[in-house]
Motif scaffolding. Structure first.
Motif, mmCIF file in Angstrom:
data_model
loop_
_atom_site.group_PDB
_atom_site.id
_atom_site.type_symbol
_atom_site.label_atom_id
_atom_site.label_comp_id
_atom_site.label_asym_id
_atom_site.label_seq_id
_atom_site.Cartn_x
_atom_site.Cartn_y
_atom_site.Cartn_z
ATOM 1 N N ASP A 69 0.815 -1.216 0.000
ATOM 2 C CA ASP A 69 0.000 0.000 0.000
ATOM 3 C C ASP A 69 0.855 1.275 0.000
ATOM 4 O OD1 ASP A 69 1.002 -0.239 2.547
ATOM 5 O OD2 ASP A 69 -0.876 0.338 3.553
ATOM 6 N N ARG A 266 -5.323 11.667 -0.944
ATOM 7 C CA ARG A 266 -6.043 10.395 -0.805
ATOM 8 C C ARG A 266 -5.167 9.375 -0.070
ATOM 9 N NH1 ARG A 266 -6.247 8.949 -5.806
ATOM 10 N NH2 ARG A 266 -7.842 10.498 -6.266
ATOM 11 N N GLN A 270 -5.938 7.575 3.548
ATOM 12 C CA GLN A 270 -5.998 6.115 3.636
ATOM 13 C C GLN A 270 -4.901 5.535 4.525
ATOM 14 O OE1 GLN A 270 -5.747 5.053 -0.519
ATOM 15 N NE2 GLN A 270 -7.928 5.409 -0.894
ATOM 16 N N ARG A 272 -1.686 5.540 3.916
ATOM 17 C CA ARG A 272 -0.627 4.908 3.135
ATOM 18 C C ARG A 272 0.689 5.669 3.323
ATOM 19 N NH1 ARG A 272 -3.130 3.864 -2.793
ATOM 20 N NH2 ARG A 272 -1.307 2.461 -2.944
#
Length: 372
Positions: A69, A266, A270, A272
């Motif tokens: 990820d 984003r 998330q 990441r």
């Protein structure tokens, strides 16, 4: 491997002592003079910044070391042949490296350049470079820097530089003459994803990537985001005590697209990890994080990252091995810890890693809880 901090009488100023902490000895034969035959044929030293543990691999192993990820952030800047060779009006050769790539056509604006062999440089000197391109020295600064006013044909600067300029390889890469724009050196001193002309030095951490490695990364689920920071004098200028005192570097221009800003935001939402490819990319990520977050637009950054800096964006990076007493060596020391970097460089020398622009790579991971 790095120098120990001096103390007591005669040790010099505090600023000079700090710079001396990032000095080290490197056998000359480890300075890579040629790239390896294949871009992905370089070695990769993996450093865990939390534990100091290291691993030694070939560069394609990066795909396995990254998390599925992760988001890999690239610098898409493209090196322009910004080294101009010409003659003085009074006779004799002259070489000028433009410290940033100008836009438009030669005109009244003053451009900053670095003159090779600058002894005797003074205002009013005139240089000729061919195709009616001339320059007049209008400002003289320290260490060979000067302000130049160019006059020339009604032609875009980028086109002129590709016709007249030479590839600005670093001085530690020895060549009988500066390579031309179409040479093998010009191809290898450029990333495979470079598409925004404007740099006067390569973001060298990206030189190891091939289209196949990029495909493998995406197949694993790793995101790829491209930003642009045009590498200029701020990246390769020798550090002086004034940089340490002022806490900033020579400004470099950047551009962030709407798509890149959306992808970065984003990724953060998330949870990441952002992995910067190169010191230029990491500086831009941290500059943006310090100045309102990941937003589209353009600007300039003078950010000087050194130990004590609090990282807000990047959790890992891919980088090359850096020269002593440079802002780049201080940056990686800030990320992974000076002692960890010292030990990793010592291992790299012992194992015969190749150093600097055409050399091998490092992958540095950091536990956010121990960044300092």
């Amino acid at each position: 491997m790095f120098r120990k901090k001096q103390s007591g009488p005669g040790a010099g100023s505090i600023l000079e002592d700090e710079l001396g902490l990032y000095d080290y000895n490197l056998p000359p034969e480890l300075i890579a003079q040629e790239p390896v035959p294949r871009r992905d044929g370089s070695r990769l030293l993996h450093l865990d910044g939390a534990t100091g543990l290291t691993g030694h691999y070939m560069f394609p192993r990066l795909v396995d070391l990254l998390r599925p990820d992760d988001v890999l952030v690239l610098n898409r800047t493209k090196v322009v042949p910004a080294r101009l060779q010409g003659r003085k009006r009074t006779g004799g050769k002259v070489e000028v490296l433009l410290l940033s790539v100008p836009q438009g056509r030669p005109g009244p604006q003053v451009l900053e350049g670095l003159v090779k062999g600058a002894r005797g440089l003074k205002k009013g000197m005139e240089f000729e470079f061919g195709q009616d391109l001339t320059a007049r020295v209008v400002e003289v600064h320290e260490y060979g820097r000067c302000g130049l006013r160019f006059t020339g044909p009604d032609q875009d600067w980028t086109d002129l530089l590709y016709q007249l300029g030479r590839v600005p390889l670093p001085p530690y890469i020895k060549r009988a003459e500066a390579p031309s724009a179409g040479s093998a050196d010009a191809v290898r001193y450029q990333t495979v994803y470079a598409d925004e002309a404007g740099a006067v030095a390569a973001p060298t951490a990206g030189l190891h990537f091939t289209p196949k490695i990029l495909e493998d990364l995406e197949a694993k689920g790793i995101g790829l985001v491209s930003l642009t920071l045009h590498v200029g004098y701020g990246t390769f200028e020798p550090l002086r005590p004034r940089h340490l005192k002022e806490g900033r570097l020579h400004p470099e221009p950047y551009f962030v697209s709407e798509a890149a800003a959306e992808s970065l935001n984003r990724a953060v939402d998330q949870g990441r990890r952002l992995v910067a490819v190169g010191t230029s990319t990491l500086r831009l990520l941290e500059h943006l994080a310090l100045n309102g977050g990941f937003r589209p637009g353009q600007g300039r950054t003078e950010l000087f990252i050194r130990p004590g800096f609090v990282f807000r964006a990047a959790g890992a990076m891919v980088t090359n091995f850096h020269l002593p007493k440079t802002s780049l060596l201080m940056l990686v020391s800030a990320l992974a810890g000076r002692e960890n970097i010292r030990a990793a460089y010592h291992q790299a020398v012992e194992k015969g890693y190749r150093f600097y622009s055409f050399g091998d790579a490092m992958f540095i991971e950091v536990d956010p809880a121990v960044r300092s």
